[in-house]
Design an enzyme around this catalytic site. Structure first.
Site, mmCIF file in Angstrom:
data_model
loop_
_atom_site.group_PDB
_atom_site.id
_atom_site.type_symbol
_atom_site.label_atom_id
_atom_site.label_comp_id
_atom_site.label_asym_id
_atom_site.label_seq_id
_atom_site.Cartn_x
_atom_site.Cartn_y
_atom_site.Cartn_z
ATOM 1 N N ASP A 9 38.318 48.073 36.275
ATOM 2 C CA ASP A 9 37.076 47.960 37.348
ATOM 3 C C ASP A 9 37.426 48.583 38.793
ATOM 4 O O ASP A 9 37.004 47.835 39.664
ATOM 5 C CB ASP A 9 36.396 46.582 37.250
ATOM 6 N N ASP A 51 33.007 48.420 34.653
ATOM 7 C CA ASP A 51 31.746 47.297 34.603
ATOM 8 C C ASP A 51 30.588 48.292 34.577
ATOM 9 O O ASP A 51 30.189 49.294 35.561
ATOM 10 C CB ASP A 51 31.911 46.617 35.807
ATOM 11 N N HIS A 53 26.491 48.006 34.040
ATOM 12 C CA HIS A 53 25.373 47.283 33.631
ATOM 13 C C HIS A 53 24.108 48.059 33.707
ATOM 14 O O HIS A 53 24.105 48.995 34.717
ATOM 15 C CB HIS A 53 25.510 46.180 34.721
ATOM 16 N N HIS A 85 25.266 45.039 40.590
ATOM 17 C CA HIS A 85 26.432 45.752 41.091
ATOM 18 C C HIS A 85 26.618 46.526 39.653
ATOM 19 O O HIS A 85 26.271 46.289 38.614
ATOM 20 C CB HIS A 85 27.543 44.759 41.125
ATOM 21 N N LYS A 110 31.834 48.479 29.889
ATOM 22 C CA LYS A 110 31.595 47.275 29.146
ATOM 23 C C LYS A 110 30.381 46.500 30.057
ATOM 24 O O LYS A 110 30.229 47.062 31.320
ATOM 25 C CB LYS A 110 32.910 46.276 29.326
ATOM 26 N N CYS A 155 37.434 39.846 35.742
ATOM 27 C CA CYS A 155 37.900 41.001 34.769
ATOM 28 C C CYS A 155 39.497 41.191 34.430
ATOM 29 O O CYS A 155 39.506 41.368 33.623
ATOM 30 C CB CYS A 155 37.114 41.930 35.312
HETATM 31 C C1 VGL Z 1 33.632 41.583 37.736
HETATM 32 C C2 VGL Z 1 31.985 39.978 38.455
HETATM 33 C C3 VGL Z 1 31.027 40.523 37.778
HETATM 34 C C4 VGL Z 1 34.873 42.052 37.689
HETATM 35 C C5 VGL Z 1 32.610 42.230 37.162
HETATM 36 O O1 VGL Z 1 35.019 43.412 37.635
HETATM 37 O O2 VGL Z 1 35.778 41.259 38.081
HETATM 38 N N1 VGL Z 1 33.190 40.226 38.317
HETATM 39 N N2 VGL Z 1 31.272 41.692 37.032
HETATM 40 ZN ZN ZN Z 2 29.683 42.921 36.159
#
Ligand code: VGL
Ligand code: ZN
Length: 209
Positions: A9, A51, A53, A85, A110, A155
């Protein structure tokens, strides 16, 4: 033994100016680039997670009509509500512009299911659905993972813990990770949890010595 560098990420929204900016998150990029050069030279595979979404993701405080960084339950699981995000195809979801992305062999996304969060690169938070990462690694006979990324306490931690439970040998490069630290010691605790579960913790300097 075949090895992969797994960069978790390293996306704009987790870096300076991003929607869920991780303190000092940008400083992971130089470490990741150095590791990519080092690992690529010895024949390791370079992988990244993203990440990813949908705009209506259930982990978003806006969707739940509540305040970011508070807690609740999503589909029966404890959940921190996050600012919107890493929305699919948005600039915030792109990998950091200074990351040498031409070295990346494969990217695994993901967090697409709006009903469940997905911190780990391997499973959703309910461990109900798998990403393609484990199968891809098996197919390529990769059993060792070197992990860096954002965020240490979410993550990176859950990716490393799932990797260990799936039987991978895991090394976490600590200076290539930064945490959200909703509580001041969260990143430290996350490193301790990963170590206790069997991960080797190393700095970039130790690893490339
Ligand atoms: C993450 C919070 C929400 C991460 C992803 O990549 O650590 N943290 N989504
Ligand atoms: Zn996230």
């Amino acid at each position: 033994m075949k090895r992969a560098l797994l960069m978790v990420d390293l996306q704009n929204d987790f870096c300076a100016g991003g929607a869920l900016a991780v303190p000092d998150g940008d400083s992971t990029i130089d470490v990741a680039n150095a590791l990519m050069s080092y690992c690529k030279a010895r024949g390791d595979v370079i992988l990244a997670t993203q990440d990813w979404h949908p705009a209506n993701h259930g982990s978003f405080a806006s969707v739940q009509k509540t305040e970011p960084y508070t807690q609740g339950k999503l589909d029966g699981l404890n959940q921190t509500w996050w600012p919107d995000h890493c929305v699919q195809n948005s600039a915030g979801a792109e990998l950091h512009p200074l990351l040498n992305t031409q070295k990346i062999d494969a990217i695994f996304q993901k967090g697409e299911n709006p009903l469940v969060d997905s911190y780990s690169g391997f499973f959703d938070n309910g461990h109900r659905q798998k990403t393609q990462l484990d199968d891809w690694l098996s197919r390529h006979e990769i059993k060792q993972l070197v992990v860096v990324g954002l965020a240490t306490d979410y993550c990176v931690k859950f990716t490393a813990l799932d990797a260990l439970s799936l039987g991978y040998e895991v090394t976490v490069i600590t200076d290539g990770c930064r945490g959200v630290n909703l509580h001041p010691q969260d990143s430290l605790r996350a490193f301790q949890d990963m170590s206790a579960a069997g991960a080797t913790l190393m700095t970039l300097a130790d690893f490339t010595y």
